[in-house]
Design a protein around this motif. Structure first.
Motif, PDB file in Angstrom:
ATOM      1  N   GLY A 206       0.797  -1.215   0.000  1.00 35.99           N
ATOM      2  CA  GLY A 206       0.000   0.000   0.000  1.00 35.99           C
ATOM      3  C   GLY A 206       0.830   1.264   0.000  1.00 35.99           C
ATOM      4  N   GLN A 207       2.122   1.158  -0.366  1.00 35.86           N
ATOM      5  CA  GLN A 207       3.019   2.316  -0.305  1.00 35.86           C
ATOM      6  C   GLN A 207       2.711   3.403  -1.329  1.00 35.86           C
ATOM      7  OE1 GLN A 207       3.897  -0.945  -0.967  1.00 35.86           O
ATOM      8  NE2 GLN A 207       5.901  -1.026  -1.953  1.00 35.86           N
ATOM      9  N   LEU A 208       1.799   3.123  -2.268  1.00 29.56           N
ATOM     10  CA  LEU A 208       1.388   4.169  -3.206  1.00 29.56           C
ATOM     11  C   LEU A 208       0.276   5.032  -2.619  1.00 29.56           C
ATOM     12  CD1 LEU A 208       1.439   2.384  -6.689  1.00 29.56           C
ATOM     13  CD2 LEU A 208       3.303   3.470  -5.407  1.00 29.56           C
ATOM     14  N   GLY A 209      -0.373   4.564  -1.551  1.00 32.43           N
ATOM     15  CA  GLY A 209      -1.393   5.368  -0.881  1.00 32.43           C
ATOM     16  C   GLY A 209      -2.696   5.475  -1.624  1.00 32.43           C
ATOM     17  N   LEU A 210      -3.007   4.490  -2.460  1.00 32.08           N
ATOM     18  CA  LEU A 210      -4.178   4.560  -3.330  1.00 32.08           C
ATOM     19  C   LEU A 210      -5.340   3.687  -2.849  1.00 32.08           C
ATOM     20  CD1 LEU A 210      -2.223   4.470  -6.704  1.00 32.08           C
ATOM     21  CD2 LEU A 210      -3.282   6.471  -5.620  1.00 32.08           C
ATOM     22  N   GLY A 211      -5.217   3.106  -1.656  1.00 33.92           N
ATOM     23  CA  GLY A 211      -6.316   2.325  -1.106  1.00 33.92           C
ATOM     24  C   GLY A 211      -6.381   0.889  -1.563  1.00 33.92           C
ATOM     25  N   ASP A 212      -5.371   0.435  -2.312  1.00 39.43           N
ATOM     26  CA  ASP A 212      -5.325  -0.956  -2.749  1.00 39.43           C
ATOM     27  C   ASP A 212      -3.875  -1.419  -2.771  1.00 39.43           C
ATOM     28  OD1 ASP A 212      -4.070  -0.230  -5.277  1.00 39.43           O
ATOM     29  OD2 ASP A 212      -6.035   0.416  -5.967  1.00 39.43           O
ATOM     30  N   GLY A 254       6.673  -0.730  12.682  1.00 32.35           N
ATOM     31  CA  GLY A 254       6.084   0.466  13.264  1.00 32.35           C
ATOM     32  C   GLY A 254       6.530   1.746  12.596  1.00 32.35           C
ATOM     33  N   GLN A 255       7.063   1.654  11.379  1.00 33.71           N
ATOM     34  CA  GLN A 255       7.614   2.831  10.693  1.00 33.71           C
ATOM     35  C   GLN A 255       6.565   3.865  10.288  1.00 33.71           C
ATOM     36  OE1 GLN A 255       7.789  -0.458   9.687  1.00 33.71           O
ATOM     37  NE2 GLN A 255       8.281  -0.572   7.510  1.00 33.71           N
ATOM     38  N   LEU A 256       5.286   3.515  10.399  1.00 32.93           N
ATOM     39  CA  LEU A 256       4.242   4.493  10.105  1.00 32.93           C
ATOM     40  C   LEU A 256       3.899   5.354  11.318  1.00 32.93           C
ATOM     41  CD1 LEU A 256       1.747   2.512   7.827  1.00 32.93           C
ATOM     42  CD2 LEU A 256       3.836   3.743   7.208  1.00 32.93           C
ATOM     43  N   GLY A 257       4.385   4.971  12.486  1.00 37.19           N
ATOM     44  CA  GLY A 257       4.150   5.772  13.691  1.00 37.19           C
ATOM     45  C   GLY A 257       2.717   5.767  14.172  1.00 37.19           C
ATOM     46  N   ALA A 258       1.982   4.699  13.869  1.00 34.56           N
ATOM     47  CA  ALA A 258       0.555   4.628  14.189  1.00 34.56           C
ATOM     48  C   ALA A 258       0.260   3.861  15.467  1.00 34.56           C
ATOM     49  CB  ALA A 258      -0.196   3.983  13.022  1.00 34.56           C
ATOM     50  N   GLY A 259       1.300   3.426  16.193  1.00 34.16           N
ATOM     51  CA  GLY A 259       1.076   2.707  17.435  1.00 34.16           C
ATOM     52  C   GLY A 259       0.846   1.227  17.281  1.00 34.16           C
ATOM     53  N   ASN A 260       1.006   0.705  16.067  1.00 36.26           N
ATOM     54  CA  ASN A 260       0.828  -0.722  15.810  1.00 36.26           C
ATOM     55  C   ASN A 260       1.704  -1.130  14.628  1.00 36.26           C
ATOM     56  OD1 ASN A 260      -0.630  -0.033  13.349  1.00 36.26           O
ATOM     57  ND2 ASN A 260      -2.370   0.448  14.666  1.00 36.26           N
ATOM     58  N   THR A 261       1.536  -2.344  14.147  1.00 42.03           N
ATOM     59  CA  THR A 261       2.316  -2.815  12.995  1.00 42.03           C
ATOM     60  C   THR A 261       1.414  -3.212  11.831  1.00 42.03           C
ATOM     61  OG1 THR A 261       2.404  -5.030  13.971  1.00 42.03           O
ATOM     62  CG2 THR A 261       4.275  -3.571  14.398  1.00 42.03           C
ATOM     63  N   THR A 262       0.299  -2.552  11.723  1.00 44.15           N
ATOM     64  CA  THR A 262      -0.656  -2.813  10.643  1.00 44.15           C
ATOM     65  C   THR A 262      -0.329  -1.945   9.434  1.00 44.15           C
ATOM     66  OG1 THR A 262      -2.395  -3.296  12.259  1.00 44.15           O
ATOM     67  CG2 THR A 262      -3.090  -2.822  10.003  1.00 44.15           C
ATOM     68  N   ASN A 263      -0.207  -2.563   8.269  1.00 44.22           N
ATOM     69  CA  ASN A 263       0.053  -1.798   7.050  1.00 44.22           C
ATOM     70  C   ASN A 263      -1.114  -0.880   6.735  1.00 44.22           C
ATOM     71  OD1 ASN A 263       2.348  -3.388   6.907  1.00 44.22           O
ATOM     72  ND2 ASN A 263       1.564  -4.704   5.270  1.00 44.22           N
ATOM     73  N   ARG A 264      -0.841   0.209   6.028  1.00 45.10           N
ATOM     74  CA  ARG A 264      -1.884   1.146   5.612  1.00 45.10           C
ATOM     75  C   ARG A 264      -1.755   1.402   4.112  1.00 45.10           C
ATOM     76  NH1 ARG A 264      -2.335   0.705  10.590  1.00 45.10           N
ATOM     77  NH2 ARG A 264      -3.330   2.183  12.011  1.00 45.10           N
ATOM     78  N   SER A 265      -2.863   1.380   3.390  1.00 41.89           N
ATOM     79  CA  SER A 265      -2.834   1.665   1.956  1.00 41.89           C
ATOM     80  C   SER A 265      -3.383   3.054   1.640  1.00 41.89           C
ATOM     81  CB  SER A 265      -3.624   0.609   1.180  1.00 41.89           C
ATOM     82  OG  SER A 265      -4.991   0.603   1.578  1.00 41.89           O
ATOM     83  N   LEU A 266      -3.720   3.798   2.688  1.00 37.21           N
ATOM     84  CA  LEU A 266      -4.156   5.185   2.548  1.00 37.21           C
ATOM     85  C   LEU A 266      -3.374   6.047   3.534  1.00 37.21           C
ATOM     86  CD1 LEU A 266      -8.043   4.742   2.329  1.00 37.21           C
ATOM     87  CD2 LEU A 266      -6.529   5.509   0.477  1.00 37.21           C
ATOM     88  N   PRO A 267      -3.112   7.308   3.203  1.00 35.20           N
ATOM     89  CA  PRO A 267      -2.388   8.195   4.119  1.00 35.20           C
ATOM     90  C   PRO A 267      -3.074   8.294   5.479  1.00 35.20           C
ATOM     91  CG  PRO A 267      -2.503   9.170   1.935  1.00 35.20           C
ATOM     92  CD  PRO A 267      -3.401   7.958   1.906  1.00 35.20           C
ATOM     93  N   THR A 268      -2.264   8.137   6.535  1.00 36.36           N
ATOM     94  CA  THR A 268      -2.763   8.180   7.904  1.00 36.36           C
ATOM     95  C   THR A 268      -1.894   9.131   8.719  1.00 36.36           C
ATOM     96  OG1 THR A 268      -3.479   5.874   7.737  1.00 36.36           O
ATOM     97  CG2 THR A 268      -3.287   6.800   9.950  1.00 36.36           C
TER      98      THR A 268
END
Length: 382
Positions: A206-212, A254-268
């Protein structure tokens, strides 16, 4: 030429990238960049210094011997970018130089031959001077003074944004109207003049941030309202105009700094703070700088690359200290520039990439003695 540079944000990236430094940064300082296991840095006089791994000639010193202290390479450089095993340097006259590994044409010289000394690419097609450059694992992005975006090198996932998956060993025009570029391992980000971010390439996390999780081989808009971008190996970071930091992509450490280790496909958003002024993204960790000069770090910390005195990963930002004006990071090491002109380093040092004269890791920031503010300091970038 200097006037041309001032018209663009010089956001330059390899696997790593620095968002522009805090407003309090000392005047007259040149940007510099650190790469995978090697480091490039520019003094205010324009001299380029290199250290770390040189297995593929990426230090440009004419051999493949590692260096664990800074070595002066050449004068008259304005900015630099370091890929996994290749390096690029942009001179004040707008010429672009490349050296290191070239198996996929990432040097942009029209062939696939490695170089262990800098080779000029000239001013590029259409004679416009180059003004910014970014390096991924095996691909390169660059901007010219007319705001046109060019790409070359490895294109297995469409990271060149050319609508296909064919490698290129010379610069190819991608589009116009861009003011900043960033390159992850196999994905690319570009910031347009109106604040819109575009992405292409590998997207398994999800590193493109496009939701998929679908790859893109053409630049696709992620969102708008941004003023700077950065790319880690498989995650992305952006600075919103209001001062928020947003992240997306791989989050295994945890490189997204979101408090967990869940990947994200949209900017958070990283918390609710809106006083961020800079950030650097590397392999699997992220650094953030606030307007107060406070430095924060999160993500992978196996080698002490967060600079907090231990080797535990952090999924939320942890403060490293104060008095910082710029930050940068390699795959597993980090660099920071303080207001007194000194360069500080920490993290992995197996190839001497910290420039401290040995190969010992550091868990907390250590000053590089070779760079004295009286001689001229560096702002590390990439």
């Amino acid at each position: 030429m200097k006037q041309r540079y001032s018209r663009l944000w010089l956001v330059v990236c390899g696997l790593i990238l620095l968002i522009p430094p805090a407003a309090g940064a000392a005047p007259g300082l040149k940007p510099a960049v650190s790469g995978s296991n090697h480091t490039l840095a520019i003094q205010p006089d324009g001299s380029l210094w290199v250290w770390g791994s040189s297995y593929n000639g990426q230090l440009g010193l004419g051999d493949t011997t590692d260096r664990n202290t800074p070595n002066r390479l050449a004068p008259d450089y304005a900015t630099v970018a370091a890929g996994l095993y290749h390096s690029l340097g942009l001179k004040a006259d707008g010429t672009l130089w490349a050296w290191g590994r070239n198996n996929f044409g990432q040097l942009g010289l029209g062939d696939n031959t490695n170089r262990n000394v800098p080779v000029s690419m000239g001013t590029g097609p259409s004679f416009w001077p180059w003004v910014a450059v970014a390096a991924g694992a095996y691909h390169t992005l660059a901007l010219k003074a007319d705001s046109s975006l060019w790409a070359w090198g490895y294109n297995n996932s469409g990271q060149l944004g050319l609508g296909d998956n064919t490698d290129r060993n010379a610069p190819v025009f991608v589009g116009a109207g861009y003011v900043a570029v960033a390159a992850g391992a196999y994905h690319s980000l570009a910031l347009r003049y109106d604040g819109a971010i575009f992405a292409c390439g590998y997207n398994a996390y999800g590193q493109l941030g496009l939701g998929d999780l679908n790859n893109r081989n053409s630049l696709t808009q992620v969102g708008t309202g941004y003023k700077a971008i950065a790319a880690g190996s498989y995650h992305s970071v952006a600075l919103y105009v209001s001062g928020f930091i947003l992240t997306w992509g791989l989050n295994s450490s945890g490189q997204l700094g979101a408090g967990n280790t869940t990947n994200r496909s949209l900017p958070t958003g990283v918390g609710m703070d809106s006083d961020w002024v800079a950030a650097a993204a590397a392999g699997y960790h992220t650094l953030g700088l606030k307007g107060s000069g406070a430095l924060w770090a999160w993500g992978q910390n196996t080698y002490g690359q967060l600079g907090i005195g231990d080797t535990d990963n952090k999924t939320l930002p942890v403060q490293v200290g104060t008095g910082w004006v710029a930050v940068a990071s390699g795959i597993s090491h980090s660099l920071g520039f303080k207001s007194d002109g000194n360069l500080w380093v920490w993290g992995r040092n197996n190839s001497g990439q910290l420039g401290l004269g040995d190969n010992n890791n550091r868990l907390s920031p250590v000053k590089v003695p070779s760079f004295n503010p009286r001689r001229g300091a560096v702002i590390p970038m990439n």
